[in-house]
Design a protein around this motif. Sequence first.
Motif, PDB file in Angstrom:
ATOM      1  N   ILE A 174       0.839  -1.204   0.000  1.00 47.32           N
ATOM      2  CA  ILE A 174       0.000   0.000   0.000  1.00 47.32           C
ATOM      3  C   ILE A 174       0.871   1.250   0.000  1.00 47.32           C
ATOM      4  N   LEU A 175       1.898   1.269   0.858  1.00 47.99           N
ATOM      5  CA  LEU A 175       2.761   2.443   0.949  1.00 47.99           C
ATOM      6  C   LEU A 175       3.497   2.692  -0.367  1.00 47.99           C
ATOM      7  N   ALA A 176       3.952   1.615  -1.015  1.00 44.60           N
ATOM      8  CA  ALA A 176       4.649   1.768  -2.298  1.00 44.60           C
ATOM      9  C   ALA A 176       3.723   2.359  -3.355  1.00 44.60           C
ATOM     10  N   VAL A 177       2.487   1.844  -3.430  1.00 45.92           N
ATOM     11  CA  VAL A 177       1.553   2.323  -4.451  1.00 45.92           C
ATOM     12  C   VAL A 177       1.135   3.762  -4.174  1.00 45.92           C
ATOM     13  N   VAL A 178       0.917   4.092  -2.896  1.00 46.04           N
ATOM     14  CA  VAL A 178       0.520   5.465  -2.556  1.00 46.04           C
ATOM     15  C   VAL A 178       1.633   6.451  -2.903  1.00 46.04           C
ATOM     16  N   LEU A 179       2.884   6.084  -2.619  1.00 48.43           N
ATOM     17  CA  LEU A 179       4.005   6.959  -2.963  1.00 48.43           C
ATOM     18  C   LEU A 179       4.069   7.203  -4.473  1.00 48.43           C
ATOM     19  N   ILE A 180       3.892   6.134  -5.257  1.00 51.07           N
ATOM     20  CA  ILE A 180       3.923   6.283  -6.713  1.00 51.07           C
ATOM     21  C   ILE A 180       2.766   7.163  -7.174  1.00 51.07           C
ATOM     22  N   ASN A 181       1.585   6.940  -6.614  1.00 46.35           N
ATOM     23  CA  ASN A 181       0.424   7.744  -7.007  1.00 46.35           C
ATOM     24  C   ASN A 181       0.611   9.221  -6.675  1.00 46.35           C
ATOM     25  N   ARG A 182       1.114   9.492  -5.476  1.00 45.73           N
ATOM     26  CA  ARG A 182       1.229  10.880  -5.044  1.00 45.73           C
ATOM     27  C   ARG A 182       2.363  11.613  -5.754  1.00 45.73           C
ATOM     28  N   LEU A 183       3.466  10.913  -6.013  1.00 47.36           N
ATOM     29  CA  LEU A 183       4.623  11.562  -6.608  1.00 47.36           C
ATOM     30  C   LEU A 183       4.562  11.615  -8.132  1.00 47.36           C
ATOM     31  N   PHE A 184       3.776  10.737  -8.739  1.00 49.20           N
ATOM     32  CA  PHE A 184       3.775  10.676 -10.197  1.00 49.20           C
ATOM     33  C   PHE A 184       2.377  10.836 -10.795  1.00 49.20           C
ATOM     34  N   TRP A 185       1.461   9.920 -10.468  1.00 48.24           N
ATOM     35  CA  TRP A 185       0.158   9.926 -11.142  1.00 48.24           C
ATOM     36  C   TRP A 185      -0.668  11.151 -10.791  1.00 48.24           C
ATOM     37  N   ARG A 186      -0.633  11.573  -9.516  1.00 50.86           N
ATOM     38  CA  ARG A 186      -1.434  12.737  -9.138  1.00 50.86           C
ATOM     39  C   ARG A 186      -0.939  14.008  -9.823  1.00 50.86           C
ATOM     40  N   ARG A 187       0.358  14.103 -10.079  1.00 52.85           N
ATOM     41  CA  ARG A 187       0.890  15.253 -10.808  1.00 52.85           C
ATOM     42  C   ARG A 187       0.380  15.251 -12.252  1.00 52.85           C
ATOM     43  N   LEU A 188       0.300  14.077 -12.850  1.00 52.50           N
ATOM     44  CA  LEU A 188      -0.257  13.987 -14.203  1.00 52.50           C
ATOM     45  C   LEU A 188      -1.742  14.331 -14.197  1.00 52.50           C
ATOM     46  N   TYR A 189      -2.457  13.942 -13.145  1.00 51.48           N
ATOM     47  CA  TYR A 189      -3.876  14.301 -13.026  1.00 51.48           C
ATOM     48  C   TYR A 189      -4.037  15.818 -12.967  1.00 51.48           C
ATOM     49  N   GLN A 190      -3.170  16.473 -12.212  1.00 48.76           N
ATOM     50  CA  GLN A 190      -3.237  17.925 -12.100  1.00 48.76           C
ATOM     51  C   GLN A 190      -2.937  18.571 -13.454  1.00 48.76           C
ATOM     52  N   THR A 191      -1.972  18.011 -14.189  1.00 49.75           N
ATOM     53  CA  THR A 191      -1.667  18.522 -15.521  1.00 49.75           C
ATOM     54  C   THR A 191      -2.863  18.382 -16.446  1.00 49.75           C
ATOM     55  N   ALA A 192      -3.561  17.239 -16.371  1.00 47.77           N
ATOM     56  CA  ALA A 192      -4.746  17.034 -17.203  1.00 47.77           C
ATOM     57  C   ALA A 192      -5.828  18.057 -16.880  1.00 47.77           C
ATOM     58  N   GLU A 193      -6.003  18.346 -15.578  1.00 52.06           N
ATOM     59  CA  GLU A 193      -7.034  19.306 -15.169  1.00 52.06           C
ATOM     60  C   GLU A 193      -6.661  20.726 -15.581  1.00 52.06           C
ATOM     61  N   GLU A 194      -5.375  21.053 -15.527  1.00 56.44           N
ATOM     62  CA  GLU A 194      -4.946  22.414 -15.807  1.00 56.44           C
ATOM     63  C   GLU A 194      -4.832  22.704 -17.304  1.00 56.44           C
ATOM     64  N   ARG A 195      -4.349  21.729 -18.090  1.00 54.65           N
ATOM     65  CA  ARG A 195      -3.938  22.043 -19.454  1.00 54.65           C
ATOM     66  C   ARG A 195      -4.778  21.384 -20.543  1.00 54.65           C
ATOM     67  N   TYR A 196      -5.391  20.229 -20.279  1.00 59.58           N
ATOM     68  CA  TYR A 196      -6.041  19.490 -21.355  1.00 59.58           C
ATOM     69  C   TYR A 196      -7.518  19.273 -21.039  1.00 59.58           C
ATOM     70  N   ARG A 197      -8.335  20.131 -21.565  1.00 57.38           N
ATOM     71  CA  ARG A 197      -9.776  19.924 -21.492  1.00 57.38           C
ATOM     72  C   ARG A 197     -10.396  20.560 -22.729  1.00 57.38           C
ATOM     73  N   MET A 198     -11.540  20.008 -23.158  1.00 59.87           N
ATOM     74  CA  MET A 198     -12.215  20.526 -24.347  1.00 59.87           C
ATOM     75  C   MET A 198     -12.817  21.889 -24.035  1.00 59.87           C
ATOM     76  N   GLU A 199     -12.387  22.915 -24.753  1.00 56.67           N
ATOM     77  CA  GLU A 199     -12.895  24.269 -24.511  1.00 56.67           C
ATOM     78  C   GLU A 199     -13.282  24.895 -25.840  1.00 56.67           C
TER      79      GLU A 199
END
Length: 570
Positions: free
Chosen positions: A545-570
Amino acid sequence: MMRLFNAGLEDEKAFDWGDVFVLLLLVALLYGGARLAFQAPEVIQGPTISLSPSMLPYYTLRSVGRMAGAYLLSMIFTLFYGRTAAYNRTAEKVLMPLLDVLQSVPILSFLPVVLLGLSALLPVSLAAELASVVLIFTSQVWNLTFAWYQSLTTIPRELREASAIFRLNTWFQFKTLELPFAAISLVWNSMMSWAGGWFFLMAAEIFTVGQRDFRLPGLGAYLHEAANQQNMQAIGWGVGALVLTVVLLDQFVWRPLMAWTERFKVEMVESDTPPTSWFYDLLNGSRILRWFGQRVMHPFMEAIDRFMLRIEPPGPPQEKPARLSWPLRLGPVAVGGAGLYFAYRAVLMLLTMAPEHWAQVALGVAATLARVLIALLVALAWTIPVGVIIGTNQRLATLLQPLVQVIASVPATAIFPVFVLLLVRLPGGLNLAAVLLMLMGTQWYLLFNIIAGASAIPQDLKYTARLIHLSRWERWRTLILPGLFPYLVTGAITASGGAWNASIVSEYITFGGKALHTVGIGSLIAQATAAGDYPLLLAATLSMILAVVLINRLFWRRLYQTAEERYRME
């Protein structure tokens, strides 16, 4: 084509108090379940599974019933949880880390604790049924919740402004904006949830711990019994029943839903070849259903609308309020206090472990991480081109969609022993087999999300790309990949979490009365479960669990934030 913009969101910390809270809560739950497990009956007799083909309709109905119950719970959880996380910034700081933790929990290692704990409190048959629904729920819900959250955070600003101009309250905004905008993604992820649910249904229906037999009548138990007896004819009957069930669901549920959700695409030009469904057309032409809709459903929905208007007058809902109500503030404090106590007890249990066991846990995490990365890279290499082809070519999708659903729904655990027999004699054969099973169980999360993303690209943008004569590479760079990015991140998060879960059945395999295992954290969890070594089970589970959470927080969540900030249909 795709507007790039900066929303000015705050930089997200890798870890905060929300992560600490949910990790403490999870440790407490694991410890409490492990303590209850000591009080479970020593011997539990399981049901007799008949391999007669005449029993398959009954077994199929039992399995589909468990799947449907878990899916209903998943949708209810998704709609409430995802919306709260998207619109309440204070709650989001707790809910999104909690979602990261929950989707990374290796439920197959948590299952023995749940089963043994419930069997100490409830009748064994009821405990097994509840545990199976919980297991299927956890295999269905996370990708749905991530997809719903991703849709809510990427709704175009002009649609938000239109809902504010029309003074839509929470109910009407949900009904006329949010649910229609997310419909395509939710339908495709629902198909994926059912496909993934079959995989874990098989595991839930065949579960045993020592002399405690928790098997349940169903397709999974039928296929497992047939494999144990090496009855190839019965395996063929079981797989045939599963394939027939998947095809029927495709024709009578998913294809009609796809044809219906086509109306919700954000585009100015209608597609040349929209999805079709003979069953949807048949229902549309039914006078009885039309009468039912006009006389029953329409008045019923109007009554709900009037009721919701009385509860909340017209006006735009306030998004992301700064404060939570006092029950929501006191609740975490009380739970946190209990969590600290149980976490202390869990630490005492972990201190009983020998140093060599901790070394095995560290090596196991590293080995499983390497397999997860290989499986994810292989999955990305083929799912992106294939998903785009299916999502943008409706004629091809008509042919391939049922085939993809059938292949995705056939549980890898049912056919994996065949691959093990072929690969185990090769150098590194079991490592290769483990990666293959991870790939078979998780690549579909990526494929279905990529298909949904490709299907949601507006037709007018595709026409524009042709009119200005963009090359194939330019079309991919400026339209397809930016359009896929939010869906790709959602699929990758759930696929990587699923790969970690699949390690438990891919790194420790029993077939024909023999156990084969390789180095990995999943193998350690399976061995600890079989031996009833609860300190090792707790340590291995928390490490994963700790390994997956670290990967999610350090990598995947940053990509999620990028998707929300930069890539949406407008």
